[in-house]
Design a protein around this motif. Structure first.
Motif, PDB file in Angstrom:
ATOM      1  N   ALA A 172       0.855  -1.147  -0.120  1.00  0.00           N
ATOM      2  CA  ALA A 172      -0.140   0.140   0.014  1.00  0.00           C
ATOM      3  C   ALA A 172       0.895   1.321   0.032  1.00  0.00           C
ATOM      4  O   ALA A 172       1.786   1.437   0.962  1.00  0.00           O
ATOM      5  N   VAL A 173       0.796   1.968  -1.177  1.00  0.00           N
ATOM      6  CA  VAL A 173       1.705   3.188  -1.271  1.00  0.00           C
ATOM      7  C   VAL A 173       1.034   4.515  -1.506  1.00  0.00           C
ATOM      8  O   VAL A 173      -0.460   4.502  -1.928  1.00  0.00           O
ATOM      9  N   GLN A 174       1.431   5.520  -1.330  1.00  0.00           N
ATOM     10  CA  GLN A 174       1.115   6.870  -1.689  1.00  0.00           C
ATOM     11  C   GLN A 174       1.484   7.401  -2.998  1.00  0.00           C
ATOM     12  O   GLN A 174       2.648   7.717  -3.248  1.00  0.00           O
ATOM     13  N   PRO A 175       0.507   7.482  -4.102  1.00  0.00           N
ATOM     14  CA  PRO A 175       1.203   8.063  -5.272  1.00  0.00           C
ATOM     15  C   PRO A 175       1.091   9.542  -5.299  1.00  0.00           C
ATOM     16  O   PRO A 175       0.267  10.028  -4.680  1.00  0.00           O
ATOM     17  N   ASN A 176       2.306  10.126  -5.945  1.00  0.00           N
ATOM     18  CA  ASN A 176       2.481  11.560  -5.902  1.00  0.00           C
ATOM     19  C   ASN A 176       2.230  12.041  -7.320  1.00  0.00           C
ATOM     20  O   ASN A 176       2.263  13.403  -7.613  1.00  0.00           O
ATOM     21  N   GLN A 177       2.319  11.027  -8.153  1.00  0.00           N
ATOM     22  CA  GLN A 177       2.174  11.282  -9.830  1.00  0.00           C
ATOM     23  C   GLN A 177       1.709  10.023 -10.543  1.00  0.00           C
ATOM     24  O   GLN A 177       1.857   8.949  -9.951  1.00  0.00           O
ATOM     25  N   HIS A 178       1.090  10.135 -11.500  1.00  0.00           N
ATOM     26  CA  HIS A 178       0.631   9.190 -12.325  1.00  0.00           C
ATOM     27  C   HIS A 178       1.609   7.791 -12.752  1.00  0.00           C
ATOM     28  O   HIS A 178       1.237   6.805 -12.695  1.00  0.00           O
ATOM     29  N   ARG A 179       2.817   8.259 -12.812  1.00  0.00           N
ATOM     30  CA  ARG A 179       4.019   7.516 -13.068  1.00  0.00           C
ATOM     31  C   ARG A 179       3.934   6.348 -11.799  1.00  0.00           C
ATOM     32  O   ARG A 179       4.260   5.018 -12.148  1.00  0.00           O
ATOM     33  N   ASP A 180       3.656   7.068 -10.711  1.00  0.00           N
ATOM     34  CA  ASP A 180       3.691   5.978  -9.378  1.00  0.00           C
ATOM     35  C   ASP A 180       2.762   4.875  -9.720  1.00  0.00           C
ATOM     36  O   ASP A 180       2.914   3.817  -9.020  1.00  0.00           O
ATOM     37  N   ILE A 181       1.749   4.931 -10.215  1.00  0.00           N
ATOM     38  CA  ILE A 181       0.455   4.102 -10.294  1.00  0.00           C
ATOM     39  C   ILE A 181       1.028   2.825 -11.426  1.00  0.00           C
ATOM     40  O   ILE A 181       0.997   1.674 -10.999  1.00  0.00           O
ATOM     41  N   LEU A 182       1.585   3.486 -12.229  1.00  0.00           N
ATOM     42  CA  LEU A 182       2.107   2.521 -13.460  1.00  0.00           C
ATOM     43  C   LEU A 182       3.441   1.756 -12.880  1.00  0.00           C
ATOM     44  O   LEU A 182       3.219   0.421 -13.173  1.00  0.00           O
ATOM     45  N   ASN A 183       4.016   2.226 -12.060  1.00  0.00           N
ATOM     46  CA  ASN A 183       5.322   1.683 -11.380  1.00  0.00           C
ATOM     47  C   ASN A 183       4.595   0.576 -10.401  1.00  0.00           C
ATOM     48  O   ASN A 183       5.174  -0.716 -10.356  1.00  0.00           O
ATOM     49  N   LEU A 184       3.614   0.700  -9.779  1.00  0.00           N
ATOM     50  CA  LEU A 184       3.016  -0.120  -8.737  1.00  0.00           C
ATOM     51  C   LEU A 184       2.492  -1.175  -9.604  1.00  0.00           C
ATOM     52  O   LEU A 184       2.730  -2.561  -9.161  1.00  0.00           O
ATOM     53  N   MET A 185       1.892  -0.924 -10.446  1.00  0.00           N
ATOM     54  CA  MET A 185       1.168  -2.135 -11.390  1.00  0.00           C
ATOM     55  C   MET A 185       2.172  -3.088 -11.928  1.00  0.00           C
ATOM     56  O   MET A 185       2.038  -4.158 -11.916  1.00  0.00           O
ATOM     57  N   GLU A 186       3.211  -2.503 -12.680  1.00  0.00           N
ATOM     58  CA  GLU A 186       4.323  -2.954 -13.114  1.00  0.00           C
ATOM     59  C   GLU A 186       5.134  -4.174 -12.192  1.00  0.00           C
ATOM     60  O   GLU A 186       5.235  -5.346 -12.530  1.00  0.00           O
ATOM     61  N   ALA A 187       5.368  -3.328 -11.107  1.00  0.00           N
ATOM     62  CA  ALA A 187       6.095  -4.212  -9.944  1.00  0.00           C
ATOM     63  C   ALA A 187       5.377  -5.576  -9.617  1.00  0.00           C
ATOM     64  O   ALA A 187       5.539  -6.703  -9.352  1.00  0.00           O
ATOM     65  N   THR A 188       3.750  -5.371  -9.344  1.00  0.00           N
ATOM     66  CA  THR A 188       3.022  -6.436  -8.938  1.00  0.00           C
ATOM     67  C   THR A 188       2.939  -7.323 -10.216  1.00  0.00           C
ATOM     68  O   THR A 188       2.563  -8.372  -9.744  1.00  0.00           O
ATOM     69  N   LEU A 189       2.695  -7.091 -11.219  1.00  0.00           N
ATOM     70  CA  LEU A 189       2.595  -8.020 -12.446  1.00  0.00           C
ATOM     71  C   LEU A 189       3.870  -8.706 -12.591  1.00  0.00           C
ATOM     72  O   LEU A 189       3.775 -10.069 -12.841  1.00  0.00           O
ATOM     73  N   THR A 190       4.859  -8.020 -12.540  1.00  0.00           N
ATOM     74  CA  THR A 190       6.260  -8.803 -12.699  1.00  0.00           C
ATOM     75  C   THR A 190       6.360  -9.649 -11.756  1.00  0.00           C
ATOM     76  O   THR A 190       6.780 -11.024 -11.836  1.00  0.00           O
ATOM     77  N   ALA A 191       6.269  -9.376 -10.386  1.00  0.00           N
ATOM     78  CA  ALA A 191       6.595 -10.309  -9.163  1.00  0.00           C
ATOM     79  C   ALA A 191       5.522 -11.515  -9.381  1.00  0.00           C
ATOM     80  O   ALA A 191       6.185 -12.551  -8.987  1.00  0.00           O
TER      81      ALA A 191
END
Length: 260
Positions: A172-191
């Motif tokens: 659970a993280v706090q996004p400060n820019q839309h790129r944060d959302i994409l990073n969270l999704m990519e990290a989860t999908l890859t893992a």
């Protein structure tokens, strides 16, 4: 991905499961709220023990947890205890955290217990060992209430938590820019393509609402919703969330999860 079984629920199979948190203050309010959850399509329940007025009363915790289990029936119960630094309601020192969590495990008061990544590794290991002996599934959670770590750091945290052989994992993280959302999704999908445990990933606030609805697309196994639409930014009701999840699935927009 190996699904995590909580009562009759398999976390990590099918649509993301909808979890409703209980953050009421008194035992009577906790029980009343649980009764209301039964009228929704929620899949599981989280009791936020850090909100409980009697958090220092072990007998009151036991009584309330036992009543919760009776009321919820087949709905799995996860009990969490978070410090203010993790978005919790109260300051919980390490000793208190260990004592309370040990009580939950030893007395079989919960269907799964949350272990927080911010706690010392020695405490996490002791509690994990205790949970294993008592056959209580473990959710290990990482919270960052200020920002979203880099993609590299997110993947590293997920890998480290998976190596601790817990049953499922939450970010659970706090996004400060839309790129944060994409990073969270990519990290989860890859893992999700490399580790055994189901993952639950949520970005907080209104910017993160999309992560509560599109989890099937990046292999997040659960999401969170309220009984009714909350005044809290980004929070939707159980039924709104269910409608979105079902619609996305029926249109074929969502991907099939790993392991299905």
């Amino acid at each position: 991905m190996k699904p995590a079984k909580l009562k009759k629920l398999y976390l990590g199979l099918g649509l993301p499961k909808i979890c409703v948190p209980i953050s009421e203050r008194s035992a009577s309010e906790v029980i009343a709220f649980a009764g209301q959850i039964l009228s929704t399509s929620a899949d599981l329940v989280e009791w936020r023990l850090d909100y409980f007025d009697d958090v220092n009363d072990s007998e009151k915790i036991r009584e309330t947890a036992e009543k919760l289990q009776q009321i919820l029936g087949d709905l799995p119960l996860v009990i969490s205890l978070r410090d203010k630094s993790e978005g919790g309601h109260a300051h919980i020192d390490d000793l208190t955290y260990q004592q309370l969590t040990s009580q939950l495990i030893s007395n079989h008061l919960t269907d799964a217990v949350e272990l927080n990544w911010s706690r010392p590794v020695s405490i996490r290991q002791q509690l994990h060992n205790l949970a294993t002996v008592n056959n209580v599934p473990v959710l290990e959670s990482y919270y960052n209430m200020k920002e979203t770590p880099s993609l590299v750091d997110l993947k590293d945290v997920l890998g480290q938590m998976a190596n601790e052989q817990v049953d499922f994992i939450k970010l659970a993280v706090q996004p400060n820019q839309h790129r944060d959302i994409l990073n969270l999704m990519e990290a989860t999908l890859t893992a999700s393509e490399t580790i055994d445990q189901p993952l639950v990933s949520v970005a907080l606030g209104p910017m993160g609402t999309i992560t509560r609805l599109s989890g099937r697309s990046f292999n997040s196994a659960a999401t969170f919703a309220d009984l009714k639409r909350s005044s809290l930014p980004g929070h939707l009701s159980v039924e709104e969330t269910r409608q979105f999840l079902t619609a996305l699935d029926e249109t074929g927009i969502s991907s099939v999860q790993v392991g299905e």
